[in-house]
Design an enzyme around this catalytic site. Structure first.
Site, PDB file in Angstrom:
ATOM      1  N   CYS A 109       0.803  -1.234   0.000  1.00  0.00           N
ATOM      2  CA  CYS A 109       0.000   0.000   0.000  1.00  0.00           C
ATOM      3  C   CYS A 109       0.832   1.279   0.000  1.00  0.00           C
ATOM      4  O   CYS A 109       0.395   2.307  -0.513  1.00  0.00           O
ATOM      5  CB  CYS A 109      -1.003   0.016   1.146  1.00  0.00           C
ATOM      6  N   CYS A 146      -3.396  -2.663  -0.921  1.00  0.00           N
ATOM      7  CA  CYS A 146      -2.339  -3.550  -0.432  1.00  0.00           C
ATOM      8  C   CYS A 146      -1.981  -4.663  -1.415  1.00  0.00           C
ATOM      9  O   CYS A 146      -1.169  -5.538  -1.093  1.00  0.00           O
ATOM     10  CB  CYS A 146      -2.744  -4.147   0.912  1.00  0.00           C
ATOM     11  N   LYS A 195      -5.873  -9.147  11.318  1.00  0.00           N
ATOM     12  CA  LYS A 195      -5.775  -7.697  11.105  1.00  0.00           C
ATOM     13  C   LYS A 195      -7.144  -7.183  10.682  1.00  0.00           C
ATOM     14  O   LYS A 195      -7.674  -7.581   9.645  1.00  0.00           O
ATOM     15  CB  LYS A 195      -4.729  -7.385  10.040  1.00  0.00           C
ATOM     16  N   ARG A 200      -1.635   6.277   8.080  1.00  0.00           N
ATOM     17  CA  ARG A 200      -1.711   6.508   6.632  1.00  0.00           C
ATOM     18  C   ARG A 200      -1.152   7.880   6.273  1.00  0.00           C
ATOM     19  O   ARG A 200      -0.680   8.079   5.156  1.00  0.00           O
ATOM     20  CB  ARG A 200      -3.141   6.279   6.144  1.00  0.00           C
ATOM     21  N   LYS A 214      -4.194  -7.122  15.445  1.00  0.00           N
ATOM     22  CA  LYS A 214      -4.081  -5.694  15.177  1.00  0.00           C
ATOM     23  C   LYS A 214      -5.440  -5.126  14.804  1.00  0.00           C
ATOM     24  O   LYS A 214      -6.119  -5.716  13.980  1.00  0.00           O
ATOM     25  CB  LYS A 214      -3.104  -5.502  14.012  1.00  0.00           C
TER      26      LYS A 214
HETATM   27  C1  PBG Z   1       0.027  -1.620   5.849  1.00  0.00           C
HETATM   28  C2  PBG Z   1      -0.086  -1.315   7.296  1.00  0.00           C
HETATM   29  C3  PBG Z   1      -0.978  -0.480   7.972  1.00  0.00           C
HETATM   30  C4  PBG Z   1      -0.558  -0.451   9.319  1.00  0.00           C
HETATM   31  C5  PBG Z   1       0.547  -1.297   9.406  1.00  0.00           C
HETATM   32  N1  PBG Z   1       0.802  -1.835   8.158  1.00  0.00           N
HETATM   33  C6  PBG Z   1      -2.090   0.365   7.499  1.00  0.00           C
HETATM   34  C7  PBG Z   1      -3.280  -0.198   6.861  1.00  0.00           C
HETATM   35  O1  PBG Z   1      -3.496  -1.401   6.787  1.00  0.00           O
HETATM   36  O2  PBG Z   1      -4.016   0.625   6.355  1.00  0.00           O
HETATM   37  C8  PBG Z   1      -1.181   0.343  10.418  1.00  0.00           C
HETATM   38  C9  PBG Z   1      -0.298   0.657  11.583  1.00  0.00           C
HETATM   39  C10 PBG Z   1      -0.798   1.706  12.485  1.00  0.00           C
HETATM   40  O3  PBG Z   1      -1.935   2.233  12.366  1.00  0.00           O
HETATM   41  O4  PBG Z   1      -0.036   2.074  13.391  1.00  0.00           O
HETATM   42  N2  PBG Z   1      -0.984  -2.399   5.322  1.00  0.00           N
END
Ligand code: PBG
Length: 323
Positions: free
Chosen positions: A122, A130, A195, A205, A248
């Protein structure tokens, strides 16, 4: 009047008494510090939605790591912000890409520091999704080859561990096979296994310049309503070869952390994400809560829920307090 034998307050009277029966420990050993790296020299850009967090060029990243290492933080996880993006995200696996270069430089200077890399597209795709697009859909299977290439390029640069965060089906197996086939069987995989599609990624972001240009991530990240599905995700990732499984975000998903720890025999990581960090920072800046106490209570809660490892932007501040 007869009072029951057990009076819980007896052990709350003094700090030493409290210490003796404390059930959960938070130590610097458990902390992983997320960092953002971009091309250029002498760059240290503050991320406005995440006070205390910066985008670094490789040279300033190395300088910053001095204090990370002195604080005994065992590991960092790196996110790259590339010079150019395209629809295929090909900078993500460029041998001289920004993460590859950073990993090499960090391992040269701090060979003992555990370097983990986030594996996702991403930050590298012009559309901000992604994976690769097929019309307006993120195509699962063609994305797997690219993710495997990214992981191998990170391993080649010297990464100790790769952390796929894309949520494509089958990516852990694709990455495990690719690593083994190229002689990197010792490189571990920390899978973002459960996730969720979350509003708490908002500030990240900004930091990683990775917001989707259209639509959202509901087609690949998990629905916040689901628990059983998280167990299936974790089970799959373990079968596919994950060494560490991650939940997460952390705070709104403590029940998931707890259940993963209870039901599976793998180290569990939890990501105390950007929005969770920024909420405390924002309230503390207003004088509405005590930042240090809120930070330590949060990290302890994530440990108490069952996390072995915590990815947190508070790693340095917490490590300093724990010293
Ligand atoms: C990439 C990714 C993200 C995060 C970690 N790896 C963002 C998303 O999925 O949009 C978020 C980490 C955070 O908010 O601290 N895919």
């Amino acid at each position: 009047m007869y009072y029951p034998q057990y009076r819980p307050r007896r052990f709350r009277r003094t700090e030493n008494l409290r210490r003796m029966i404390r059930e959960t420990r938070l130590s610097t050993d458990h902390l992983i510090y997320p960092m953002f790296v971009m091309p250029g020299k002498n760059i240290k850009n503050a991320v406005s939605s995440m006070p205390g967090v910066h985008q670094f060029s490789v040279d300033t990243l190395l300088k910053e790591l001095q204090s990370v290492v002195e604080l005994h933080i065992p590991a960092i996880i790196l996110f790259g912000i590339p010079a150019q993006k395209n629809d295929k995200g090909s900078e993500a696996h460029a041998p001289q890409g920004v993460v590859q270069e950073a990993v090499g430089a960090v391992k040269d200077k701090y060979p003992q520091l555990v370097v983990i890399t986030d594996v996702c597209l991403c930050e590298y795709t012009s559309h901000g999704h992604c994976g690769l697009l097929h019309k307006e859909e993120v195509d699962n299977d063609s994305t797997l080859d690219v993710l495997a290439k990214v992981a191998v390029s990170h391993a080649r640069a010297g990464a100790d561990m790769v952390a796929p965060s894309d949520m494509m089906d089958g990516r852990v197996m694709a990455i495990r096979h690719a690593l083994d086939d190229t002689g990197f069987e010792q490189v571990a995989i920390m899978a973002y296994a459960a996730k969720y599609c979350s509003a708490f990624y908002g500030p990240f972001r900004d930091a990683a310049d990775s917001a989707p240009q259209f639509g959202d991530r509901r087609g690949y990240q998990m629905d916040a309503a689901n628990t059983d599905e998280a167990m299936r995700e974790v089970e799959l990732d373990i079968q596919e070869g994950a060494d560490v499984v991650m939940v997460k975000p952390a705070l709104a998903y403590l029940d998931i952390i707890h259940r993963v720890k209870k039901d599976f025999d793998r180290p569990v990581a939890a990501y105390n994400v950007s929005g969770e960090y920024s909420m405390i920072k924002a309230a503390a800046a207003q004088g509405w809560l005590d930042e240090q106490r809120a930070m330590m209570e949060t990290l302890l809660a994530i440990r108490r829920a069952g996390a072995d490892l915590i990815l947190t932007y508070y790693a340095k501040e917490a490590a300093a307090l724990l010293q």
